[in-house]
Design an enzyme around this catalytic site. Structure first.
Site, PDB file in Angstrom:
ATOM      1  N   SER A  18       0.961  -1.166  -0.016  1.00  0.00           N
ATOM      2  CA  SER A  18       0.060   0.119  -0.044  1.00  0.00           C
ATOM      3  C   SER A  18       0.633   1.492   0.198  1.00  0.00           C
ATOM      4  O   SER A  18       2.704   1.538   0.133  1.00  0.00           O
ATOM      5  CB  SER A  18      -0.785   0.356   0.948  1.00  0.00           C
ATOM      6  OG  SER A  18      -1.816  -1.133   1.023  1.00  0.00           O
ATOM      7  N   ALA A  19       0.108   1.995  -0.452  1.00  0.00           N
ATOM      8  CA  ALA A  19       0.940   3.595  -0.765  1.00  0.00           C
ATOM      9  C   ALA A  19       1.477   3.844   1.076  1.00  0.00           C
ATOM     10  O   ALA A  19       0.868   3.974   1.630  1.00  0.00           O
ATOM     11  CB  ALA A  19       0.194   5.077  -1.217  1.00  0.00           C
TER      12      ALA A  19
END
Length: 423
Positions: free
Chosen positions: A86-87
């Site tokens: 994920s970011a």
């Protein structure tokens, strides 16, 4: 056949390693400056764990250490994303939302390795981290990467469908779900300590918020939320969207996507893109830099027939500037959220454009909810959320329900979205 992206080559050159450390330092400095990281333990974890060691080989370091770029680690045969790192901003925020601290037991749902390593750093040697995924490819990959980076003895990786609970695991202090969920499975919730916190990306009629919940008597009450998107949960808790495709005269398609409240008479929309387009404007304007993400959540809670849209290139809708992928169906017609410039170039008016014999009615329904949001929620505090498991009743013990509360049916309970009165 699914394909799994190869593991990172951990024999990076000295130049790449040095560049990675430089970029990691700059990234964490920004996350701290922007308030995404607020606690020293989380900051130390992000400065310590080498994110580039958990992504596919050859991923550009500028992507690896970008504040809001995720990195895909597995796709299916159609190219759909099954797993990703994920970011960084949302990983930081979720750990902060969960208020993870030294000595805690943490259950992570959705493996990848990097986030589990971060959690291991935060909980320290006195804590414990268990990372669970339904996909054997993902758990094998996470196990290998954690071993290669020195975390094999600090994180347990298990293959299981967390919707049914995690065999052999008891109560934990924190649960962090890193895949998009439509509901909160009771078996998963049974692992949460009475004073524990679960952080989960919940989908609400297509709109997702990452919500931190604490137990509050017989239900869960939110303590914080973030806007984010995640690959969907697999297994028995998966909630596939229902997708209806509307072709135009040239064979291009506009897709309507529902995860709840699907109209029973969608067939009435056949040929609708061949009708004359109409529009209705709300009189509500926004500045160019103003976020109105909570309006989408308002639609999801209060606009029957709400759906997400996707328009193929070549459709009139895709060619149009000033539209957003949110719509509403009314019988034989549908409308979509749009904006137009006002006389003041710095502001835009919100409204809806529509197709179908009753398109004006569909557009008016959307415009009325824009006005309601503007009147009741826009200038007030952010909405709060509560989850009421089956057998409990919304409003009990919470001072009653106000008019600005949306109630969404879930498989295992009810979710309420409450907008405090605007000042």
């Amino acid at each position: 056949m699914r394909r799994s992206v190869e593991l990172t080559d951990t024999t990076d050159t000295d130049d790449r390693t040095g560049r990675a450390e430089e970029l990691r330092t700059a990234l964490v400095d920004r996350l701290v400056a922007d308030g995404m990281i607020i606690s020293p333990a989380v900051e130390a974890a992000f400065r310590t764990v080498p994110r580039h060691a958990f992504v596919p080989a050859g991923t550009p370091l500028e992507d690896v250490y970008h504040v809001d770029r995720s990195v895909v680690t597995k796709t299916d045969e159609h190219g759909a994303h099954l797993s990703s790192v994920s970011a960084t901003y949302i990983q930081a925020r979720m750990i902060e939302q969960a208020e993870v601290g030294p000595g805690m037991r943490v259950l992570e749902v959705g493996s990848g390795g990097y986030n589990a390593a971060l959690l291991a750093e935060v909980v320290g040697t006195g804590g414990a981290v268990v990372s669970v995924d339904i996909d054997e490819d993902i758990t094998d990959r996470a196990t290998a990467l954690l071993a290669a980076t020195g975390y094999a003895g600090r994180v347990r990786v298990l293959q299981a469908d967390a919707a049914h609970g995690v065999p052999g695991e008891g109560v934990v202090d924190r649960i962090i779900v890193t895949v998009g969920a439509w509901d909160i499975p009771p078996a998963l919730l049974s692992h949460l300590a009475p004073d524990g916190v679960i952080v989960i990306p919940l989908r609400m009629n297509g709109v997702t918020r990452t919500i931190a919940f604490r137990r509050d008597g017989d239900h869960l009450a939110s303590t914080s939320t973030e806007v984010a998107g995640f690959v969907p949960m697999q297994g028995d808790s998966a909630r596939p969207e229902r997708i209806f495709q509307l072709p135009d005269r040239d064979g291009h398609v506009v897709s309507l996507r529902f995860d709840a409240g699907t109209p029973e008479d969608v067939h009435l929309l056949t040929g609708v893109l061949g009708t004359e387009r109409t529009e209705v404007w709300s009189g509500v304007t926004v500045a160019g830099s103003e976020s109105f993400a909570d309006l989408y959540l308002w639609f999801a809670g209060f606009l029957p027939g709400f759906c997400l849209l996707k328009a193929d290139e070549g459709t009139e809708l895709a060619a149009e500037r000033g539209w957003f992928p949110f719509g509403v169906v009314r019988g034989d017609s549908f409308a979509y959220f749009a904006f137009r410039r006002t006389g003041d170039d710095a502001r835009s008016e919100l409204g809806a454009r529509a197709y179908g014999p009753h398109g004006k009615d569909a557009a008016a329904a959307m415009a009325e909810q824009i006005q309601a949001w503007d009147q009741h929620a826009r200038r007030g505090p952010a909405p709060t959320f509560a989850y009421w498991p089956a057998g409990t009743s919304p409003g009990v013990g919470s001072g009653g329900m106000s008019a600005n509360v949306a109630v969404l049916d879930k498989t295992h309970g009810l979710l309420t979205i409450s907008w405090p009165a605007a000042s």
